[in-house]
Design a protein around this motif. Structure first.
Motif, PDB file in Angstrom:
ATOM      1  N   SER A  84      -5.881 -15.626   8.653  1.00 42.66           N
ATOM      2  CA  SER A  84      -6.359 -15.304   7.578  1.00 42.66           C
ATOM      3  C   SER A  84      -8.034 -15.257   7.670  1.00 42.66           C
ATOM      4  O   SER A  84      -8.445 -14.333   6.909  1.00 42.66           O
ATOM      5  CB  SER A  84      -6.207 -16.584   6.495  1.00 42.66           C
ATOM      6  N   VAL A  85      -8.777 -15.943   8.311  1.00 41.08           N
ATOM      7  CA  VAL A  85      -9.887 -16.015   8.213  1.00 41.08           C
ATOM      8  C   VAL A  85     -10.344 -14.659   9.297  1.00 41.08           C
ATOM      9  O   VAL A  85     -11.314 -14.159   8.599  1.00 41.08           O
ATOM     10  CB  VAL A  85     -10.785 -17.134   9.099  1.00 41.08           C
ATOM     11  N   VAL A  86     -10.066 -14.455  10.272  1.00 41.62           N
ATOM     12  CA  VAL A  86     -10.261 -13.165  10.996  1.00 41.62           C
ATOM     13  C   VAL A  86      -9.982 -11.980  10.242  1.00 41.62           C
ATOM     14  O   VAL A  86     -10.905 -11.003   9.896  1.00 41.62           O
ATOM     15  CB  VAL A  86      -9.625 -13.283  12.260  1.00 41.62           C
ATOM     16  N   ILE A 103      -0.729  -9.474  14.109  1.00 41.66           N
ATOM     17  CA  ILE A 103      -0.632  -9.754  12.846  1.00 41.66           C
ATOM     18  C   ILE A 103      -2.057  -9.510  11.931  1.00 41.66           C
ATOM     19  O   ILE A 103      -1.519  -9.026  10.911  1.00 41.66           O
ATOM     20  CB  ILE A 103      -0.426 -11.383  12.633  1.00 41.66           C
ATOM     21  N   ILE A 104      -2.848  -9.590  12.689  1.00 43.29           N
ATOM     22  CA  ILE A 104      -4.229  -9.385  12.242  1.00 43.29           C
ATOM     23  C   ILE A 104      -4.402  -7.792  11.804  1.00 43.29           C
ATOM     24  O   ILE A 104      -4.864  -7.542  10.447  1.00 43.29           O
ATOM     25  CB  ILE A 104      -5.393  -9.841  12.876  1.00 43.29           C
ATOM     26  N   ALA A 105      -3.933  -7.167  12.523  1.00 45.77           N
ATOM     27  CA  ALA A 105      -4.082  -5.659  12.418  1.00 45.77           C
ATOM     28  C   ALA A 105      -3.304  -5.227  10.928  1.00 45.77           C
ATOM     29  O   ALA A 105      -3.856  -4.628  10.200  1.00 45.77           O
ATOM     30  CB  ALA A 105      -3.348  -5.105  13.591  1.00 45.77           C
ATOM     31  N   ILE A 106      -2.183  -5.779  10.842  1.00 46.90           N
ATOM     32  CA  ILE A 106      -1.103  -5.500   9.610  1.00 46.90           C
ATOM     33  C   ILE A 106      -2.005  -5.978   8.423  1.00 46.90           C
ATOM     34  O   ILE A 106      -2.085  -5.425   7.296  1.00 46.90           O
ATOM     35  CB  ILE A 106       0.149  -6.229   9.925  1.00 46.90           C
ATOM     36  N   TYR A 107      -2.431  -7.461   8.614  1.00 46.40           N
ATOM     37  CA  TYR A 107      -3.238  -7.876   7.249  1.00 46.40           C
ATOM     38  C   TYR A 107      -4.439  -7.135   7.009  1.00 46.40           C
ATOM     39  O   TYR A 107      -4.613  -7.159   5.662  1.00 46.40           O
ATOM     40  CB  TYR A 107      -3.531  -9.449   7.716  1.00 46.40           C
ATOM     41  N   VAL A 108      -5.294  -6.694   7.811  1.00 43.51           N
ATOM     42  CA  VAL A 108      -6.394  -6.021   7.491  1.00 43.51           C
ATOM     43  C   VAL A 108      -5.926  -4.622   6.779  1.00 43.51           C
ATOM     44  O   VAL A 108      -6.555  -4.209   5.792  1.00 43.51           O
ATOM     45  CB  VAL A 108      -7.211  -5.587   8.854  1.00 43.51           C
ATOM     46  N   ALA A 109      -4.922  -4.028   7.392  1.00 44.57           N
ATOM     47  CA  ALA A 109      -4.375  -2.926   6.659  1.00 44.57           C
ATOM     48  C   ALA A 109      -4.081  -2.897   5.186  1.00 44.57           C
ATOM     49  O   ALA A 109      -4.168  -2.172   4.405  1.00 44.57           O
ATOM     50  CB  ALA A 109      -3.135  -2.275   7.375  1.00 44.57           C
ATOM     51  N   ALA A 110      -3.146  -4.190   5.109  1.00 49.93           N
ATOM     52  CA  ALA A 110      -2.690  -4.371   4.106  1.00 49.93           C
ATOM     53  C   ALA A 110      -3.588  -4.573   2.851  1.00 49.93           C
ATOM     54  O   ALA A 110      -3.307  -4.468   1.524  1.00 49.93           O
ATOM     55  CB  ALA A 110      -1.378  -5.768   4.074  1.00 49.93           C
ATOM     56  N   THR A 111      -4.562  -5.460   3.183  1.00 54.54           N
ATOM     57  CA  THR A 111      -5.588  -5.843   2.218  1.00 54.54           C
ATOM     58  C   THR A 111      -6.721  -4.810   2.075  1.00 54.54           C
ATOM     59  O   THR A 111      -7.656  -5.170   1.345  1.00 54.54           O
ATOM     60  CB  THR A 111      -6.259  -7.268   2.623  1.00 54.54           C
ATOM     61  N   LEU A 112      -6.765  -3.872   2.898  1.00 57.68           N
ATOM     62  CA  LEU A 112      -8.007  -2.929   2.867  1.00 57.68           C
ATOM     63  C   LEU A 112      -8.159  -2.365   1.513  1.00 57.68           C
ATOM     64  O   LEU A 112      -9.321  -2.023   0.843  1.00 57.68           O
ATOM     65  CB  LEU A 112      -8.040  -1.860   4.111  1.00 57.68           C
ATOM     66  N   PRO A 113      -6.861  -1.933   0.926  1.00 55.78           N
ATOM     67  CA  PRO A 113      -7.312  -1.098  -0.254  1.00 55.78           C
ATOM     68  C   PRO A 113      -7.730  -2.174  -1.326  1.00 55.78           C
ATOM     69  O   PRO A 113      -8.624  -1.702  -2.126  1.00 55.78           O
ATOM     70  CB  PRO A 113      -5.692  -0.778  -0.867  1.00 55.78           C
ATOM     71  N   PHE A 114      -7.295  -3.462  -1.261  1.00 51.95           N
ATOM     72  CA  PHE A 114      -7.752  -4.405  -2.233  1.00 51.95           C
ATOM     73  C   PHE A 114      -9.279  -4.586  -1.777  1.00 51.95           C
ATOM     74  O   PHE A 114     -10.160  -4.485  -2.939  1.00 51.95           O
ATOM     75  CB  PHE A 114      -7.167  -5.458  -2.017  1.00 51.95           C
ATOM     76  N   SER A 115      -9.613  -4.963  -0.920  1.00 49.52           N
ATOM     77  CA  SER A 115     -11.096  -4.995  -0.551  1.00 49.52           C
ATOM     78  C   SER A 115     -12.106  -3.711  -0.739  1.00 49.52           C
ATOM     79  O   SER A 115     -13.069  -4.073  -1.600  1.00 49.52           O
ATOM     80  CB  SER A 115     -11.462  -5.533   0.926  1.00 49.52           C
ATOM     81  N   ILE A 117      -9.382 -11.583  -0.859  1.00 49.21           N
ATOM     82  CA  ILE A 117      -8.631 -11.245   0.268  1.00 49.21           C
ATOM     83  C   ILE A 117      -8.097 -12.515   0.991  1.00 49.21           C
ATOM     84  O   ILE A 117      -7.087 -12.365   1.380  1.00 49.21           O
ATOM     85  CB  ILE A 117      -9.557 -10.301   1.099  1.00 49.21           C
ATOM     86  N   PHE A 118      -8.794 -13.456   1.239  1.00 48.48           N
ATOM     87  CA  PHE A 118      -8.331 -14.641   1.779  1.00 48.48           C
ATOM     88  C   PHE A 118      -7.125 -14.822   1.092  1.00 48.48           C
ATOM     89  O   PHE A 118      -6.061 -15.321   1.854  1.00 48.48           O
ATOM     90  CB  PHE A 118      -9.385 -15.733   1.929  1.00 48.48           C
ATOM     91  N   ILE A 119      -7.114 -15.207  -0.180  1.00 48.07           N
ATOM     92  CA  ILE A 119      -5.807 -15.548  -1.117  1.00 48.07           C
ATOM     93  C   ILE A 119      -4.765 -14.795  -0.740  1.00 48.07           C
ATOM     94  O   ILE A 119      -3.440 -15.253  -0.327  1.00 48.07           O
ATOM     95  CB  ILE A 119      -6.146 -15.630  -2.345  1.00 48.07           C
ATOM     96  N   LEU A 120      -4.709 -13.420  -0.398  1.00 51.99           N
ATOM     97  CA  LEU A 120      -4.002 -12.571  -0.301  1.00 51.99           C
ATOM     98  C   LEU A 120      -3.165 -12.869   1.373  1.00 51.99           C
ATOM     99  O   LEU A 120      -2.087 -12.719   1.538  1.00 51.99           O
ATOM    100  CB  LEU A 120      -4.332 -11.155  -0.264  1.00 51.99           C
ATOM    101  N   ASN A 121      -4.168 -12.811   2.080  1.00 50.76           N
ATOM    102  CA  ASN A 121      -3.895 -13.126   3.769  1.00 50.76           C
ATOM    103  C   ASN A 121      -2.980 -14.413   3.858  1.00 50.76           C
ATOM    104  O   ASN A 121      -2.199 -14.573   4.485  1.00 50.76           O
ATOM    105  CB  ASN A 121      -4.938 -12.967   4.446  1.00 50.76           C
ATOM    106  N   TRP A 122      -3.675 -15.315   3.089  1.00 50.04           N
ATOM    107  CA  TRP A 122      -3.031 -16.782   3.303  1.00 50.04           C
ATOM    108  C   TRP A 122      -1.581 -16.633   2.642  1.00 50.04           C
ATOM    109  O   TRP A 122      -0.685 -17.621   3.219  1.00 50.04           O
ATOM    110  CB  TRP A 122      -4.029 -17.712   2.528  1.00 50.04           C
TER     111      TRP A 122
END
Lengths: 323, 286
Positions: free
Chosen positions: B88-90, B151-163, B212-217
C-alpha cells in the motif's frame, strides 16, 4: 469553462499560448517538452499495465487457449465462438448478468432513497451535526472484505440478526440466511446498501448544499409549497449530481465481488453468483481463461453502453453544474 | 442559524439510522475482544464475558490462544500485515507522484489524448477478475508472479485514474496566474511547477495520498489471484482464515478485521471533506 468531470468527457483543449497576459518563461524547456515530461509517466503506466493486458485479453477471447497449452500463440483461433457460447448457451452467465443487474438496481434505488433522506435531514442545523456526519460516513471507509466478513458473522444462524428477529417475532424467525437463495440475495443487498448508502448521502448532501438560495426564495414567494419547491426547483438543480452518483456507483457495483466472496462465495448453488464471481471461478477454478476473457468483454461493452446512456442527458450540464 | 435540538420524530429517525450504521462496527469490535468461550455461543453474546487482547496476540503468535485450550490457528498474520503495509505505501507513493505530474500536464497544457478518459473508464469498468487473467499470463512470462513488484504495478495502474483526476481538480482550483508570475520572474516552467504549484496544493496532495492509500489497502481480488506463498495482504489472510476455520475462530478473524479497519477509518475521518472529490474523480469539489 474547463471540464469539471474527468470521466466520460474529453480532456480540455490546450490553453491558447502567447496570450498577452501569459508570462513567457525566460529559460528552461518549451511548453511542449514540459507537457511531455509531465504526462509521460502516467501514459507509460497506463499503456503497460492497462492497455497491454486488455489487448492480450481481447486476443485471448478469440482463441480456445487454456493453461494446459504451451503458449498463447499456439492457441487455436476460434473467432466469436466464445462469445456466442456465452450469450446463447451459457445460462449460468446470463443468469449472473441478470442477477448482477437486478441486485444493482435494487441496491442503487435503496441507496439513493436512504442517502437522499439522510441528506435532507442534514440540511438543517442541529446539535452534534458534525459528529453524526462523520458517524454516517463510517461504512464507506471500511474494506469491502471486512464488510463482507462482518455481515457474514451477523447473519449466522446463531448470530445477532436472528437473535433480534426472534426477540420480536418468536423462535420461528430463526432464518438460515446462507442456505436459502432468496435470503442469501437479501443478505447481499443489505450488506451492499449498508456499505454504500453513505456515498450517496455524501454526494447528494454536497449537491443540496450547493443549490443557490434565490430560485428557492422566488418559488416560495410565488406561493409554492415546500414539497413543490423540493421536487420542482431543488431536484432539477441537483440532477447532474444525482447522475454522477449513479454513474460512479454503477461502475463499482457491476464489479461486485469482495463482499459476496466473503458472504456466500456465490452460494447456495450459484444463486448469489455475480458476474465478477463467475468470471473468477471460470478463470481460477476451471482454468477457462479464454472463455472468461470473452465474458469480461461482453460485460465491458455492456457497462460502457450503460454509462453512456446514463450520462447522455446531462453531459452538457455536468460541465456547469458538477459542483 | 444557531444549532438547536432536533424535533423528537427527527431525532428518533436519526437515532435509528445511527444504530443501524454503527451496529456492525460495534459487533466486530466486540467480537475481537471476546475470549474463545464467547465466540460461537448460542444465543450470541453481545458483550465479551471477559474482555481480552488474546485474539490480537494470536495474530502474531498463533500459539498464544492455546492457553484457552483452543488450537487451530495455523498461520500468523504477521506476513500479511507487513505485506499490506509494503504494497500500500509503495504503490500509493508512486500513484500520487505519477498522478501529480499527469494532473499538472493535463490541467496546464491540455495534454493527454482524446481517448484517455475512455481508456481509463474502460479499465475501471472491466471486471477485475478478467484483468487478472492476462496479468497472470504476462507475469508468469516475465517472472513477476507472486511478487510485490507485480502487485504494486497493478495497484499503481488501478489507482492512477483516481489520483490523476483528484489532483487535477486541486490544480484547477489554483489560479494559473500564480505560476505565470513565477515564470515571469525568470523561473523555468518545470521549476515553477515544482516550487510554486506543488506547495500550494499541499492539502490536496495529503488528501489524495490518504484516499489512494484507502483504495490500495482495501484491494482484495488482485492480491488473491496473484499471491501464492511469498506475497500476502491482510484481506487475503482474512479470507484464508475464514476458509480454513469456517465459523470456529471468530475472535481471531475479527481481530484481523479490526486491525485492517482502524487505519482506514482514521484516514477517512481525516479527509472526509475530500472523500466526495476522490470518489467522483474530482467532479464534485466539496
Amino acid at each position: 469553462m474547463d471540464d469539471r468531470v474527468g470521466i466520460a468527457t474529453t480532456v480540455d483543449a490546450p490553453p491558447s499560448e502567447g496570450k498577452p497576459s501569459g508570462g513567457r518563461p525566460q529559460g528552461g524547456l518549451g511548453s511542449t517538452a514540459v507537457a511531455r515530461i509531465l504526462t509521460l509517466p502516467g501514459q507509460v503506466v497506463s499503456i503497460v499495465v492497462l492497455v497491454v493486458p486488455l489487448m492480450v485479453a481481447l486476443y485471448m477471447s478469440f482463441t480456445d487457449w487454456s493453461p494446459t497449452r504451451s503458449s498463447l500463440l499456439d492457441a487455436q483461433f476460434v473467432g466469436f465462438d466464445n462469445y456466442s457460447d456465452l450469450l446463447i448457451w451459457d445460462t449460468r452467465f446470463v443468469y449472473a448478468v441478470v442477477r448482477t443487474l437486478l441486485i444493482s438496481a435494487v441496491c442503487l434505488s435503496l441507496e439513493f432513497v436512504l442517502g437522499l433522506g439522510l441528506a435532507v435531514l442534514f440540511l438543517r442545523e442541529f446539535r452534534g451535526k458534525s459528529l453524526l456526519f462523520s458517524a454516517f460516513l463510517t461504512p464507506m471507509m471500511i474494506l469491502p472484505v471486512v464488510v463482507g466478513y462482518t455481515f457474514w458473522m451477523l447473519f449466522q444462524s446463531n448470530g445477532p440478526v436472528n437473535q433480534i428477529l426472534e426477540f420480536f417475532l418468536g423462535s420461528q424467525a430463526t432464518l438460515e440466511w446462507f442456505r436459502r437463495a432468496p435470503l442469501a440475495i437479501l443478505a447481499v443487498i443489505i450488506t451492499e446498501v449498508w456499505h454504500w448508502t453513505p456515498l450517496f448521502f455524501l454526494i447528494l448532501l454536497s449537491g443540496l448544499n450547493s443549490v443557490p438560495e434565490n430560485p428557492v426564495r422566488a418559488a416560495v414567494i410565488l406561493g409554492a409549497n415546500p414539497r413543490q419547491v423540493f421536487w420542482r426547483v431543488v431536484m432539477p438543480m441537483i440532477k447532474p449530481v444525482i447522475i454522477v452518483a449513479f454513474v460512479i456507483r454503477s461502475m463499482e457495483i457491476i464489479k461486485l465481488f469482495d463482499e459476496v466472496y466473503m458472504l456466500t462465495r456465490g452460494g447456495p448453488g450459484s444463486s448469489t453468483e455475480t458476474i465478477s464471481l463467475y468470471i473468477y471461478k471460470l478463470a481460477f477454478n476451471d482454468f477457462q481463461l479464454a472463455y472468461g476473457a470473452a465474458a469480461a468483454f461482453i460485460v465491458l461493452v455492456g457497462s460502457l453502453a450503460l454509462v453512456h446512456l446514463l450520462l447522455a442527458p446531462v453531459r452538457d450540464q455536468l460541465l456547469e453544474g458538477g459542483r | 442559524m444557531h444549532a438547536k435540538k432536533l424535533s423528537f420524530p427527527l431525532a428518533v429517525v436519526m437515532g435509528a439510522a445511527l444504530v443501524l450504521v454503527l451496529f456492525p462496527v460495534f459487533w466486530i469490535a466486540m467480537t475481537s475482544i471476546k475470549p474463545p468461550i464467547d465466540w460461537n455461543a448460542s444465543p450470541a453474546i453481545w458483550l465479551p464475558s471477559e474482555p481480552t487482547l488474546i485474539n490480537f496476540q494470536t495474530l502474531f503468535n498463533p500459539d498464544a490462544i492455546r492457553e484457552y485450550g483452543v488450537g487451530g490457528v495455523s498461520q500468523a498474520a504477521t506476513k500479511s500485515v507487513i505485506g499490506s503495509v509494503l504494497a500500500s505505501v509503495v504503490s500509493t507513493a508512486l500513484s500520487v507522484l505519477i498522478g501529480l505530474f499527469s494532473a499538472i500536464g493535463i490541467t496546464r497544457y491540455g495534454s493527454g489524448s482524446k481517448a484517455t478518459p475512455l481508456i481509463i473508464l474502460s479499465g475501471r469498468m472491466f471486471p477485475p477478475a478478467a484483468i487478472a487473467v492476462p496479468f497472470v499470463i504476462i507475469f508468469s512470462n516475465v517472472g513477476l508472479t507472486d511478487s510485490y513488484t507485480g502487485i504494486i504495478a497493478i495497484y499503481v495502474a488501478a489507482t492512477l485514474p483516481f489520483s490523476t483526476w483528484m489532483l487535477k481538480s486541486f490544480v484547477e482550483d489554483l489560479p494559473r496566474e500564480i505560476e505565470e508570475a513565477a515564470m515571469i520572474d525568470g523561473r523555468s516552467r518545470l521549476a515553477a511547477h515544482l516550487t510554486v504549484t506543488i506547495p500550494l496544493i499541499r492539502g490536496g496532495l495529503f488528501a489524495t495520498t490518504l484516499f489512494i492509500f484507502i483504495l490500495n489497502w482495501s484491494e482484495f481480488m488482485f492480491a488473491l489471484v496473484l499471491s501464492y506463498s511469498n506475497v500476502s495482504t491482510i484481506p487475503v489472510q482474512l479470507a484464508k482464515y475464514v476458509t480454513a476455520t469456517a465459523g470456529t475462530l471468530y475472535g481471531v478473524q475479527a481481530a484481523l478485521a479490526v486491525l485492517a479497519m482502524v487505519p482506514l477509518i482514521l484516514a477517512g475521518y481525516l479527509i472526509q471533506s475530500h472523500l466526495a472529490r476522490g470518489m467522483t474523480f474530482g467532479a464534485i469539489k466539496k
